[in-house]
Design an enzyme around this catalytic site. Structure first.
Site, short mmCIF file in Angstrom:
data_model
loop_
_atom_site.label_atom_id
_atom_site.label_comp_id
_atom_site.label_asym_id
_atom_site.label_seq_id
_atom_site.Cartn_x
_atom_site.Cartn_y
_atom_site.Cartn_z
N HIS A 43 0.86 -1.19 0.00
CA HIS A 43 0.00 0.00 0.00
C HIS A 43 0.90 1.24 0.00
O HIS A 43 1.20 1.79 1.05
CB HIS A 43 -0.88 -0.05 1.27
CG HIS A 43 -1.93 0.99 1.33
ND1 HIS A 43 -3.16 0.76 1.91
CD2 HIS A 43 -1.96 2.27 0.90
CE1 HIS A 43 -3.89 1.86 1.83
NE2 HIS A 43 -3.18 2.79 1.24
N GLU A 70 -2.67 -1.63 -3.09
CA GLU A 70 -3.76 -0.81 -2.54
C GLU A 70 -3.36 0.65 -2.56
O GLU A 70 -2.18 0.96 -2.43
CB GLU A 70 -3.99 -1.14 -1.07
CG GLU A 70 -4.25 -2.55 -0.74
CD GLU A 70 -4.37 -2.75 0.77
OE1 GLU A 70 -4.93 -3.78 1.14
OE2 GLU A 70 -3.88 -1.90 1.54
N HIS A 190 -7.96 -5.20 7.79
CA HIS A 190 -7.66 -4.19 8.80
C HIS A 190 -7.86 -4.75 10.20
O HIS A 190 -8.95 -5.16 10.57
CB HIS A 190 -8.48 -2.90 8.66
CG HIS A 190 -7.61 -1.71 8.90
ND1 HIS A 190 -7.25 -1.31 10.15
CD2 HIS A 190 -6.93 -0.91 8.05
CE1 HIS A 190 -6.41 -0.29 10.05
NE2 HIS A 190 -6.19 -0.04 8.79
N1 PXP Z 1 -6.58 -3.19 3.82
C1 PXP Z 1 -6.30 -1.88 3.66
C2 PXP Z 1 -7.04 -1.11 2.64
C3 PXP Z 1 -5.29 -1.27 4.42
O1 PXP Z 1 -5.02 0.03 4.26
C4 PXP Z 1 -4.59 -2.03 5.36
C5 PXP Z 1 -3.49 -1.39 6.16
O2 PXP Z 1 -2.47 -0.96 5.29
C6 PXP Z 1 -4.92 -3.40 5.49
C7 PXP Z 1 -5.92 -3.93 4.71
C8 PXP Z 1 -4.22 -4.29 6.47
O3 PXP Z 1 -4.49 -3.86 7.78
P1 PXP Z 1 -3.59 -4.38 8.98
O4 PXP Z 1 -2.22 -3.83 8.76
O5 PXP Z 1 -4.26 -3.81 10.19
O6 PXP Z 1 -3.61 -5.88 8.95
#
Ligand code: PXP
Length: 239
Positions: A43, A70, A190
């Site tokens: 990301h 992402e 997330h």
């Molecule tokens: N999905 C998105 C859109 C995110 O921005 C993130 C964090 O970068 C994640 C998933 C993954 O979240 P986590 O790091 O809390 O597992």
């Protein structure tokens, strides 16, 4: 079967803190795959404090499973995605200064923009996913903009899990059913971890992919990357 895509942004954050190429994102991505991960996620944010835009072509060249990129679809991001053709692009409406992504798209307000952007990505052969809160109107809006998949923003689920997991998952289960009926693929991400992951997958149903970074990389400090990936795969598979 729910696929596990490992988000390696935290590895990039450690790398960037010293200016050299250590830990090496490419080696970590290769090892995640070797240890069983079904995909790699990065990301790159506009300030490139974790993954950098330049990491994308390097990872695209070596990832053998699936590369999910992402980000907020600003012009620079979309240009980079089009040039590198990841397997999946997840559109996230995060503000440049956001600590982390903390809300899904308003698929009604941004209908025109999302429709155009998704059409361009799909025409280039890139599977699309859009970050979404569990809200029926947003799911119907997601269908209308032509995306292949949605990614549920699971931060609130994870936050509320300890207070009562049934209540925490209820909106996601209801909206997951609707998304599936509408023919949308379902991703989630997330704050998922070994405590809350399996319950989410079991109760939402048809979860194609979870992308997990923070908790997985943190757990790897204690259990090692190989063992940690196996722990998360077990939670994904044991449904
Ligand atoms: N999905 C998105 C859109 C995110 O921005 C993130 C964090 O970068 C994640 C998933 C993954 O979240 P986590 O790091 O809390 O597992």
């Amino acid at each position: 079967m729910t696929k596990l895509s490992v988000n390696i942004n935290k590895i990039a954050l450690i790398r960037n803190s010293r200016g050299a190429n250590y830990p090496d994102l490419v080696q970590i991505a290769k090892d995640c795959e070797k240890f069983g991960a079904d995909g790699i996620t990065i990301h790159p944010r506009p300030d490139e404090r974790h993954a950098r835009y330049a990491d994308v072509p390097v990872l695209k060249a070596i990832v053998k499973t699936e590369l999910n990129v992402e980000g907020n679809p600003i012009p620079k991001f979309l240009k980079m995605v089009m040039e590198n053709q990841p397997h999946q692009c997840t559109l996230v409406p995060d503000a440049p200064d956001a600590l982390t992504s903390d809300a899904g798209w308003d698929t009604i307000k941004h209908k025109g923009f999302l429709t155009d952007t998704i059409a361009k990505l799909r025409a280039a052969g890139i599977r699309t996913s859009i970050f979404i809160n569990p809200d029926e109107r947003m799911i119907e809006g997601a269908k209308a903009v032509g995306t292949d998949r949605i990614e549920f923003y699971t931060g609130p689920y994870a936050h509320n899990y300890s207070e009562g997991k049934r209540k925490a998952v209820a909106d996601y289960a209801r909206c997951g059913k609707l998304a599936h009926q509408l023919g949308l693929g379902i991703n989630a991400g997330h704050d998922l971890n070994t405590t809350n992951l399996n319950y989410f997958i079991k109760n939402v149903g048809n979860v194609a992919e979870v992308s997990i970074g923070h908790a997985l990389i943190s757990d790897a400090l204690y259990y090692g990357l190989h063992h940690t990936i196996l722990m998360y795969l077990k939670e994904c598979r044991n449904v």
